[in-house]
Design a protein around this motif. Sequence first.
Motif, short mmCIF file in Angstrom:
data_model
loop_
_atom_site.label_atom_id
_atom_site.label_comp_id
_atom_site.label_asym_id
_atom_site.label_seq_id
_atom_site.Cartn_x
_atom_site.Cartn_y
_atom_site.Cartn_z
N ASN A 86 0.85 -1.18 0.00
CA ASN A 86 0.00 0.00 0.00
C ASN A 86 0.89 1.23 0.00
OD1 ASN A 86 -1.71 2.18 0.67
ND2 ASN A 86 -3.14 0.79 1.70
N ARG A 87 0.85 1.97 -1.10
CA ARG A 87 1.74 3.13 -1.21
C ARG A 87 1.36 4.24 -0.24
NH1 ARG A 87 1.95 4.61 -7.48
NH2 ARG A 87 -0.31 4.29 -7.22
N GLN A 88 0.09 4.35 0.12
CA GLN A 88 -0.33 5.40 1.03
C GLN A 88 0.18 5.17 2.45
OE1 GLN A 88 -4.58 5.62 0.69
NE2 GLN A 88 -4.51 6.73 -1.26
N PHE A 129 2.67 -3.30 3.83
CA PHE A 129 1.96 -4.35 3.12
C PHE A 129 0.64 -4.65 3.83
CE2 PHE A 129 6.20 -4.94 1.48
CZ PHE A 129 5.99 -5.37 0.17
N GLU A 130 -0.40 -4.86 3.04
CA GLU A 130 -1.71 -5.24 3.56
C GLU A 130 -2.07 -6.62 3.04
OE1 GLU A 130 -4.54 -2.35 2.42
OE2 GLU A 130 -3.85 -0.83 3.86
#
Length: 362
Positions: free
Chosen positions: A128-130, A134-135
């Motif tokens: 997740n770049r935001q 990692f999700e």
Amino acid sequence: MTSRIQSATPGEQQGEQTTGQAPYPTAAGSVSGRQNGRASRASLDELHETARRIAANVERVLVGKPDVIRIAIVTLLAEGHLLVEDVPGVGKTSLAKALARSIDCTVSRIQFTPDLLPSDVTGVSIYNRQSGGFEFRPGPVFANIVVGDEINRASPKTQSALLECMEEHQVTVDTSTYHLEEPFMVIATQNPIEMEGTYALPEAQRDRFTARVSIGYPDQQAELAMVEEHAGHNPLADLEPVSDRDTVRRLIETVRSVHMSQEVRRYAVELVSATRQVPEIRLGASPRATLQLVRAARAQAALSGREFVVPDDLHTVAVPVLAHRLVLTTEAHAARRSATDVVRAILHRVPVPQGSSGTNNR
């Protein structure tokens, strides 16, 4: 992946796509889907009535196979997993779908294909770049009932993705462990290994299935009824739940409390041990098979309205629970002996404990 995996929640109409994002499972150590403590028990009368409604619901789809349906319900109440093996077109997937839809709980379906990956089953961690981390995106195995269609068309690598799920009710991805919500049941279908494009299930995979059933062809009367009722309409489209997840949990607690005497326990151990001593068998049943034989016998006793297990209960479930785990010798295959024949011979040979209740139906 979306073309091979269908996930649905209770109440969705057939063909409708799931909308919204399902909440992610929580890693072990924090709040998870596993219930703290045990559910209350149901009475034997409630268990019998609920099982009757589920069986009647499934029989609307699978006509003329009450024994197969009963083993499926026994497997559900025994907290096990069911393997349905037969030739194409006899209703393997219909049985799995009908049982899943009869219970108001989360259901996922996986179409196993040669290009399916283990992460397509268990889930995958995505960056997740935001958030800069990692999700975990859960796979279709995160459901109460997982329908695996044609499981032996996937590679052994993909099949192994179910090993931890089925035995420990958890998934480990990237060193994180995620618990699966209970009840959890895998209903898998497979074609005979002689069919084109199939892989034989590894012994470790077969051993995790509590029971295996073969549906077989219907008799002419049942097939005629199927033609009259199903030719112009799919009965699965109108199938409504007749029980729910919490009720199934309570029924499972009732099955756990069914009494098994020391003599009957010893008899169960002797039956399984005998499979390791028969010359026709190269690989006998494991201790896991003993545990699952006992659990299935308890479920069979509860469905029969008894609070205790008798040898007849072990006889009823012995073939579905034990036969698929046995590996026969080359000589046994040459003599056209099947694992079912061997299990039935063992039931006749091992003496029934004296003074136990029930008749000797073998």
